[in-house]
Design a protein around this motif. Sequence first.
Motif, PDB file in Angstrom:
ATOM      1  N   TYR A 145       0.871  -1.151   0.007  1.00 29.37           N
ATOM      2  CA  TYR A 145       0.180   0.022  -0.126  1.00 29.37           C
ATOM      3  C   TYR A 145       0.794   1.136  -0.039  1.00 29.37           C
ATOM      4  O   TYR A 145       0.665   2.195  -0.803  1.00 29.37           O
ATOM      5  N   GLN A 146       1.994   1.155   0.900  1.00 30.22           N
ATOM      6  CA  GLN A 146       2.728   2.490   0.973  1.00 30.22           C
ATOM      7  C   GLN A 146       3.372   2.820  -0.341  1.00 30.22           C
ATOM      8  O   GLN A 146       3.640   3.973  -0.977  1.00 30.22           O
ATOM      9  N   ALA A 147       3.917   1.538  -1.052  1.00 32.19           N
ATOM     10  CA  ALA A 147       4.590   1.706  -2.461  1.00 32.19           C
ATOM     11  C   ALA A 147       3.535   2.411  -3.517  1.00 32.19           C
ATOM     12  O   ALA A 147       3.773   3.424  -4.201  1.00 32.19           O
ATOM     13  N   LEU A 148       2.190   2.090  -3.524  1.00 33.23           N
ATOM     14  CA  LEU A 148       1.147   2.538  -4.342  1.00 33.23           C
ATOM     15  C   LEU A 148       0.930   3.860  -3.994  1.00 33.23           C
ATOM     16  O   LEU A 148       0.839   4.823  -5.035  1.00 33.23           O
ATOM     17  N   ALA A 149       0.634   3.975  -2.656  1.00 30.87           N
ATOM     18  CA  ALA A 149       0.141   5.463  -2.617  1.00 30.87           C
ATOM     19  C   ALA A 149       1.339   6.570  -2.597  1.00 30.87           C
ATOM     20  O   ALA A 149       0.903   7.678  -3.269  1.00 30.87           O
ATOM     21  N   GLU A 150       2.342   6.168  -2.532  1.00 38.51           N
ATOM     22  CA  GLU A 150       3.421   7.174  -2.904  1.00 38.51           C
ATOM     23  C   GLU A 150       3.715   7.385  -4.360  1.00 38.51           C
ATOM     24  O   GLU A 150       4.140   8.559  -4.936  1.00 38.51           O
ATOM     25  N   SER A 151       3.548   6.116  -4.983  1.00 40.06           N
ATOM     26  CA  SER A 151       3.837   6.161  -6.392  1.00 40.06           C
ATOM     27  C   SER A 151       2.735   7.151  -7.005  1.00 40.06           C
ATOM     28  O   SER A 151       2.909   8.020  -8.019  1.00 40.06           O
ATOM     29  N   GLN A 152       1.373   7.151  -6.380  1.00 38.82           N
ATOM     30  CA  GLN A 152       0.264   7.654  -7.246  1.00 38.82           C
ATOM     31  C   GLN A 152       0.363   9.210  -6.654  1.00 38.82           C
ATOM     32  O   GLN A 152       0.030  10.255  -7.322  1.00 38.82           O
ATOM     33  N   ALA A 153       0.781   9.494  -5.375  1.00 37.61           N
ATOM     34  CA  ALA A 153       0.897  10.780  -4.808  1.00 37.61           C
ATOM     35  C   ALA A 153       1.917  11.767  -5.659  1.00 37.61           C
ATOM     36  O   ALA A 153       1.628  12.859  -5.697  1.00 37.61           O
TER      37      ALA A 153
END
Length: 829
Positions: free
Chosen positions: A623-631
């Motif tokens: 989740y952290q990897a996806l959230a930061e990638s999107q943000a």
Amino acid sequence: MKKSFKFSRRGILTFLLAAFIVTSVFVFIGKVGEEGALLKTGNYIYNRAPDGGNPPDWEETGVISSTNGVLFDGAPSYAGWMGSATSPGTVNVVIDLLKDYPLDQIRVVLNSPNKYWGFKDITIKYRPESASGYYIAERHVRTGTDLNYSVTVPMSNKSARMIILNIRRTQPYQHIPLTEVEIYRGSGDEGQNPGPALTPEQLKAELKKEALLADKYGQSVSETWPGKVTSDAQLQQEYADEAAALANVSLDLSKYDQYGGIKSLGKHASTGYFRLQNINGKWWFITPEGYPFIVKGVDAASLWEYGYKTPILKADGTTKQIFEELPDRTAFAPGYTRDAKGEYVSFVVANVMKKYGSGYESKWEDITKKRLIHWGFNTFSKWTKPKNIAFPYIQVLQDPSNLRRIKWTYDVFDPQSRPNIEKSLKTKLQNARHSKWLIGYTYDNEAGWNAEIVKQVLTYSSDSPAKSAFVDFLAPRYNGNLAVVNRILGTHAVTFDALKDTPIDIAKVPAVDISEYIRLASRTYHSMIRDIIKKYDPNHLFLGTTVVPTWRTSLGWDQEAMGYVDAFSVDSYTRNASWISRYEAYGKPLLNLEHSFGLTERGLSDISTATMTPSIAEKGRAYQALAESQAAHPLFVGSGWFSYYDQPVTGRPDGESYNVGLVNQQDQPYTDMVNIMKKAHDGLENLHRNGGGNLSLQVPSPVKIEAEKYSSQMGIATYTLSETETGLRVGSLQPGDWVAYSDVSLTGMRSIDFRFASAGSGTMRIRLGSPTGTIIGTFNITTTGGWQNWNTSNVPIAPTVGTQNLYFTFEGVEGQAIGTIDYFEIKHQ
């Protein structure tokens, strides 16, 4: 006549070696009474005969003895089921050991001959002779790509006579192998006075028997784990401990406004409602008080969410035998519901009642709000929400049931669609009009148009508004020339009205016409929904229809939506922000309102291999990897985790049973995951402001298209290029003719080079979408000195984004050819 045998020295050695191998196998199998012995006893049957593999199992429909069949022979021989478009998704094997045995382990070997063989997952079930239903020993999801694969299941001396293997395909064309089933005896006594061997009919009837899945708290009965609920007292103690730990949690109003807007990012114009603004090249929501905000949401957060309940009745109206114990119907009456399809229980509701006691809902809401604030969530982003928690939210507007359906969507051309939708949404929109907490609306769900929808429409008759709209759309594109349309479609309609009653093969329809018809449908649909929303609620945003990129939608559908939505929303279950590249050319703010990660444990499964993780903590890291990638992307304005609770072990009403929750159905947070999510949330706004830079699209590579590779045309012809050059050209380009090319990416393109020849002159217009579409460039053709004298000219085009259908139309002196074209190359300069 009597046969004689002669043995050579070599023959004797071969015989002795064979005898040794047989003896070795016998020793390995051992005596069935010995612990650790490999059992080779009983019978088995397939629910569908193998159509691959080896005899005697190949094409066998009846009972096979374990002493003869390929599954117990210790050899590479195997059973196989070939895949095809119509192949069933599941294969079952039922094994009768003839009496109860204590089992040490079961090992299933599924070796693939090549990459086209394999399986998605396997469930292994068992039951002792006295049991009426089955227990699940293992649900195993295949990992990796090794052709040689096995699954070993510890049985810990559990007693079993019957074993069932349930093997599923990843997709219909996959072939399933089954090489070996090794069943090892444990310690303890065998069953006494067993019943007779089951007949073929009785063996297949075993597949209808249910497996015991859930205990009294809705937990898997087949697994244990730390913290598994064993009593009401445990739940109540957990509430007391968590309430104490969260006692001082509240939104920090020195850092945030009451809606979660970040004060340190500066105050902007406030309208009293959520809005969108581009600040220094980055899109943000702006809260009603004027502060920047990114949606960090959770979906389906209501205690009463439909997807958290599970059916409890069989088709015959009797109670399913999959529950160890159901909650008391009187004491936990709010947990029971009924509709036209059956009766349901929510273990979530029952467990919350047990845990929080009197006033359970308000206590649960207090804990839930504190949890979400503590974990860094700030929005109820999709589906249901708690009744009394003041939190920003996005409301899903569902399409009414009385619309004219086409597969997963509906007929947007039906004149009754608008009044039916307006009637359905009017009150909801009026009631929410003045809400400060509402961010905006999505409408419908995962239901765009693609070629599959068009294919269905073309089979309809004139009583379908969509079919009539297609013919009405097509006719003017070919100047109302029915003969030309019949030639293209391979039809023989005598009028365009008759064509509306004629089935049309989509394979005959030019790609540009399919694409532009879908775009017309999208404009019709999205403009209608936008207008209805703004009519009854002008204060809130239209956030799109949450499509799934590349599934049940098309780029043309999505692209045309951009002109009508305030932000564009997707449901993308993925590991990074690569989905954004599909849409970044359009410059719209983007949301990912459904995503999550899962694992197969505690009786639940993951949603897909792409988002499967090996542990709860790894879910948090993913989740952290996806959230930061999107943000980090300038267009990104928020996302929503699906969902607050896990789905039921016994399946929600549509059968889904996924490990996707922040909290399990016993109201226990997945601490190892949410602590990592909290860390991710703390830095998303700064990452969005400072990371990734402003939106800067990559310079596109030139695209060269041979002129004869058109999708459709009127009046033109193709010719051999010349006596000295191979290939084709398009010619006979006269006033009124046109030629079309489908799905051309124009983002970042600024000009087109044309290789042409002409003995005359005229004008070519470069248009979008149709022979009368928007002009983006004009090529004034002059003579090159002959039809075989080739020049290259560069024609500037207006900046255009997205994938478009290009049309070249021709103007000049009636009856005189304007020129011929060899190829054209679209360039960024």
